[in-house]
Design a protein around this motif. Structure first.
Motif, PDB file in Angstrom:
ATOM      1  N   ARG A 167       0.576  -1.338   0.148  1.00  0.00           N
ATOM      2  CA  ARG A 167       0.747   0.231   0.168  1.00  0.00           C
ATOM      3  C   ARG A 167       0.478   1.095  -0.014  1.00  0.00           C
ATOM      4  O   ARG A 167       0.373   2.538  -0.377  1.00  0.00           O
ATOM      5  N   ASP A 216      -2.537  -0.349  -4.972  1.00  0.00           N
ATOM      6  CA  ASP A 216      -3.524   0.205  -4.214  1.00  0.00           C
ATOM      7  C   ASP A 216      -4.854  -1.205  -3.981  1.00  0.00           C
ATOM      8  O   ASP A 216      -5.101  -1.729  -3.447  1.00  0.00           O
ATOM      9  N   ALA A 221      -3.110  -4.381  -3.629  1.00  0.00           N
ATOM     10  CA  ALA A 221      -3.118  -3.962  -2.197  1.00  0.00           C
ATOM     11  C   ALA A 221      -4.725  -5.324  -1.928  1.00  0.00           C
ATOM     12  O   ALA A 221      -5.190  -6.200  -0.664  1.00  0.00           O
TER      13      ALA A 221
END
Ligand code: BDR
Ligand code: CA
Length: 316
Positions: A206, A214, A217
């Motif tokens: 992240r 993002d 993740a």
């Protein structure tokens, strides 16, 4: 240096998607085509996922819909691992390109024929598209430099004790591939279950701080839950091994064996049987990755994610 022309063939699938994150970020690879296959979910779902992943990553190669079902076997899916959509978790961009009008095998044959250099197929789902390509277009065989697969396991299975999901889904296609004479690089469960990304790696992912990081993740936060519940230390992120075996072979220990595919057997259908002792006297047909430097694997993911710094696409 010329880039290596590759075709991405998969059933995305969280780990297929992360394999494609690595492939697009690599300066060594030139993606000629992307093809879907049924496996983790139905072909409708893996194809829309493939198109969304290409939109997210900026892969502008043609995308074709692949095999709807295995060559002869009955299909099954892996919703327990990948969710109802096949790629459950964070919201994704809408596709930004139409599907090729060609079926996957014809698109694969076309790009292989037209490529100036021999092509590597990176296959991270059931081997159906490859089996059908070699059956329908045997003339392109000599221009396939290597098939790098995630599939099988020379010591154990996962879906059943003796067989791994991708090979069990379509053993007949894998048999055609392993008997084709084309060099095979096999990343089986022997190595891919050591390619674990753990929850304590997620904050580093992240922290890369871009949109792709993002989403990766978010994929991992979904994808680790089922394997953790059945005893893994995190998410076995299998499929990127088939990309990294080409771009970063130094992070693997690789052993060469003659490997055959079991088509019968009450308990062993779909097994990848390696002749460890060479008792068959046959030349090895597969280079098998068996160990991975896990820490380096995570470092390489972080490096790959930085390729996407500055890229942002609309979601929804
Ligand atoms: C393989 O099966 C699929 O669920 C994964 O995407 C991977 O390709 C692991 O057995
Ligand atoms: Ca897969």
């Amino acid at each position: 240096m010329n880039k290596i022309p590759v075709i991405l063939d998969g059933d995305p699938g969280h780990d297929d998607a992360i394999a494609w994150v690595f492939a697009k970020a690599s300066p060594l690879l030139d993606i000629l085509a992307v093809v879907s296959v049924s496996g983790n979910q139905t072909i409708e779902k893996t194809t829309i996922n493939a198109r969304r992943i290409c939109a997210l990553l900026g892969i502008d190669a043609p995308i074709a819909r692949g095999a709807v079902r295995p060559m002869t076997a009955d299909p099954f899916t892996a919703g327990n691992w990948h969710g109802e959509s096949g790629l459950d978790g964070p919201a994704m961009p809408e596709p930004d390109q139409e599907l090729s009008l060609l079926p996957a095998v014809d698109l694969m044959a076309e790009v292989i024929r037209e490529s100036a250099e021999p092509v590597i197929i990176i296959s991270t789902g059931p081997q159906t598209n490859v089996g059908e390509l070699l059956t329908a277009h045997p003339e392109v065989k000599d221009k396939i430099r290597l098939i790098s697969i995630m599939g099988g396991g020379i010591t154990h299975g996962n879906w059943v004790p003796g067989a791994e999901f991708n090979i069990l889904e379509d053993p007949e296609a894998a048999w055609i591939e392993f008997h084709s004479g084309i060099p095979i690089h096999m990343c089986g469960l022997d190595v891919t279950e050591k390619a674990i990304i753990r929850p304590d790696d997620f904050p580093r992912i992240r922290a890369v701080g871009n949109q792709v990081a993002d989403i990766v993740a978010g994929w991992l936060e979904f994808f680790y839950k089922y394997p953790m519940a059945i005893g893994y230390e995190g998410a076995p992120v299998h499929d990127p091994c088939a990309v990294l075996s080409i771009t970063h072979p130094e992070i693997f220990r690789i052993e060469r064996y003659y490997v055959d595919i079991e088509l019968e057997g009450e308990y062993t259908r779909g097994a990848t049987v390696a002749d460890f002792k060479g008792v068959l006297g046959k030349e090895p047909n597969a280079a098998c990755s068996v160990e991975i430097d896990r820490d380096r694997y995570v470092d390489l993911l972080i490096e790959a994610l930085h390729y996407y710094d500055g890229r942002e696409v609309p979601i929804g």
